[in-house]
Write a protein that holds these residues in place. Sequence first.
Motif, mmCIF file in Angstrom:
data_model
loop_
_atom_site.group_PDB
_atom_site.id
_atom_site.type_symbol
_atom_site.label_atom_id
_atom_site.label_comp_id
_atom_site.label_asym_id
_atom_site.label_seq_id
_atom_site.Cartn_x
_atom_site.Cartn_y
_atom_site.Cartn_z
ATOM 1 N N LEU A 46 1.026 -1.432 0.107
ATOM 2 C CA LEU A 46 -0.043 -0.102 0.280
ATOM 3 C C LEU A 46 0.647 1.410 -0.500
ATOM 4 O O LEU A 46 0.300 2.395 -0.281
ATOM 5 C CB LEU A 46 -1.053 -0.036 0.765
ATOM 6 N N GLN A 47 2.011 1.136 -0.230
ATOM 7 C CA GLN A 47 3.655 1.793 0.021
ATOM 8 C C GLN A 47 2.796 3.604 1.283
ATOM 9 O O GLN A 47 2.708 4.598 0.619
ATOM 10 C CB GLN A 47 3.225 3.045 -1.473
ATOM 11 N N GLN A 48 2.779 3.314 2.514
ATOM 12 C CA GLN A 48 2.549 3.745 3.819
ATOM 13 C C GLN A 48 2.856 3.289 4.900
ATOM 14 O O GLN A 48 3.270 2.361 4.716
ATOM 15 C CB GLN A 48 0.735 3.526 3.284
ATOM 16 N N VAL A 49 3.379 4.153 6.086
ATOM 17 C CA VAL A 49 3.445 4.053 7.091
ATOM 18 C C VAL A 49 3.055 3.575 7.705
ATOM 19 O O VAL A 49 2.112 4.289 7.803
ATOM 20 C CB VAL A 49 4.344 4.936 7.511
ATOM 21 N N GLU A 50 2.800 2.525 8.892
ATOM 22 C CA GLU A 50 1.457 2.252 9.711
ATOM 23 C C GLU A 50 2.167 2.316 11.142
ATOM 24 O O GLU A 50 3.093 1.664 11.104
ATOM 25 C CB GLU A 50 0.761 0.983 9.525
ATOM 26 N N PHE A 51 1.454 2.750 12.205
ATOM 27 C CA PHE A 51 2.163 2.765 13.545
ATOM 28 C C PHE A 51 0.584 2.903 14.168
ATOM 29 O O PHE A 51 -0.292 3.006 13.964
ATOM 30 C CB PHE A 51 2.395 4.407 14.099
ATOM 31 N N HIS A 52 0.970 2.805 15.540
ATOM 32 C CA HIS A 52 -0.209 2.906 16.437
ATOM 33 C C HIS A 52 0.049 3.803 17.701
ATOM 34 O O HIS A 52 0.775 4.009 18.140
ATOM 35 C CB HIS A 52 -0.379 1.259 17.588
ATOM 36 N N ALA A 53 -1.225 4.598 17.841
ATOM 37 C CA ALA A 53 -1.735 4.789 18.564
ATOM 38 C C ALA A 53 -2.667 4.308 20.311
ATOM 39 O O ALA A 53 -3.418 3.731 19.723
ATOM 40 C CB ALA A 53 -2.205 6.404 18.417
ATOM 41 N N GLN A 54 -2.495 4.448 21.348
ATOM 42 C CA GLN A 54 -3.058 4.440 22.046
ATOM 43 C C GLN A 54 -4.192 4.971 22.872
ATOM 44 O O GLN A 54 -3.168 6.518 23.464
ATOM 45 C CB GLN A 54 -2.444 3.254 23.092
ATOM 46 N N CYS A 55 -5.805 5.480 23.213
ATOM 47 C CA CYS A 55 -6.201 6.144 23.520
ATOM 48 C C CYS A 55 -7.720 5.840 24.521
ATOM 49 O O CYS A 55 -7.802 4.921 23.391
ATOM 50 C CB CYS A 55 -6.934 6.870 22.455
ATOM 51 N N GLN A 56 -7.057 5.772 26.018
ATOM 52 C CA GLN A 56 -8.082 5.716 26.447
ATOM 53 C C GLN A 56 -8.045 3.787 26.511
ATOM 54 O O GLN A 56 -9.763 3.621 26.614
ATOM 55 C CB GLN A 56 -9.552 5.747 26.089
ATOM 56 N N GLY A 57 -7.398 3.517 26.308
ATOM 57 C CA GLY A 57 -7.048 2.137 25.947
ATOM 58 C C GLY A 57 -7.673 1.272 24.292
ATOM 59 O O GLY A 57 -7.148 0.292 24.318
ATOM 60 N N ARG A 58 -8.151 2.199 23.799
ATOM 61 C CA ARG A 58 -8.074 1.788 22.398
ATOM 62 C C ARG A 58 -6.827 1.787 21.261
ATOM 63 O O ARG A 58 -6.418 2.856 21.903
ATOM 64 C CB ARG A 58 -8.994 2.481 21.893
ATOM 65 N N LEU A 59 -6.550 0.555 21.034
ATOM 66 C CA LEU A 59 -5.543 1.079 19.677
ATOM 67 C C LEU A 59 -5.592 1.473 18.964
ATOM 68 O O LEU A 59 -7.215 0.618 17.583
ATOM 69 C CB LEU A 59 -4.780 -0.782 19.724
ATOM 70 N N ILE A 60 -5.360 2.446 18.302
ATOM 71 C CA ILE A 60 -5.958 2.521 16.866
ATOM 72 C C ILE A 60 -4.442 2.971 16.078
ATOM 73 O O ILE A 60 -3.559 3.474 16.159
ATOM 74 C CB ILE A 60 -6.167 4.453 17.273
ATOM 75 N N LEU A 61 -5.266 2.232 14.929
ATOM 76 C CA LEU A 61 -3.781 2.146 13.272
ATOM 77 C C LEU A 61 -3.842 3.468 13.566
ATOM 78 O O LEU A 61 -4.651 4.399 12.776
ATOM 79 C CB LEU A 61 -4.388 0.753 12.220
ATOM 80 N N CYS A 62 -2.834 3.966 12.614
ATOM 81 C CA CYS A 62 -2.550 4.869 11.520
ATOM 82 C C CYS A 62 -2.156 4.752 11.069
ATOM 83 O O CYS A 62 -1.150 4.129 10.655
ATOM 84 C CB CYS A 62 -1.836 6.324 12.698
ATOM 85 N N ILE A 63 -1.907 5.909 9.789
ATOM 86 C CA ILE A 63 -1.499 5.068 8.048
ATOM 87 C C ILE A 63 -1.167 6.301 7.978
ATOM 88 O O ILE A 63 -1.877 7.815 7.925
ATOM 89 C CB ILE A 63 -2.612 5.050 7.559
ATOM 90 N N ILE A 64 0.253 7.002 7.215
ATOM 91 C CA ILE A 64 0.397 7.945 6.511
ATOM 92 C C ILE A 64 1.167 7.147 5.194
ATOM 93 O O ILE A 64 2.000 6.341 5.147
ATOM 94 C CB ILE A 64 1.642 9.074 7.790
ATOM 95 N N SER A 65 0.934 8.269 3.800
ATOM 96 C CA SER A 65 1.577 7.123 2.692
ATOM 97 C C SER A 65 2.660 8.048 2.525
ATOM 98 O O SER A 65 2.754 8.573 2.879
ATOM 99 C CB SER A 65 0.205 7.844 1.750
ATOM 100 N N TRP A 66 3.208 7.451 1.532
ATOM 101 C CA TRP A 66 4.778 7.793 0.326
ATOM 102 C C TRP A 66 4.509 9.302 0.467
ATOM 103 O O TRP A 66 5.252 10.094 0.921
ATOM 104 C CB TRP A 66 4.569 6.696 0.363
#
Length: 93
Positions: free
Chosen positions: A17-37
């Motif tokens: 998908l040519q993107q970097v994926e990373f995670h954030a945690q907010c109020q116990g919830r894991l959120i996938l964050c995506i930023i494209s090339w």
Amino acid sequence: MNQSILFSDNEYYNHDLQQVEFHAQCQGRLILCIISWVTLNTLEQSDLPLAAANEEAALTLFEAARFDIEDLAETLINQHAFNDDGSITLSHC
């Protein structure tokens, strides 16, 4: 920075998908964050072509802009700008 949103340092490059994926945690919830090339290049004012997209280049750009990327992600999370699947996508800045 809002301490209720924590970012992990487990970012990875999704070559398909040519993107970097990373995670954030907010109020116990894991959120996938995506930023494209393309967005990484825009954010870092880089002119690397899409053909140059690879893990090393993408993660180097990501690391150089980490704090700005996390600030953008935090803003989107606080605005509840979630995709249908619960992830957030950082688009052109």
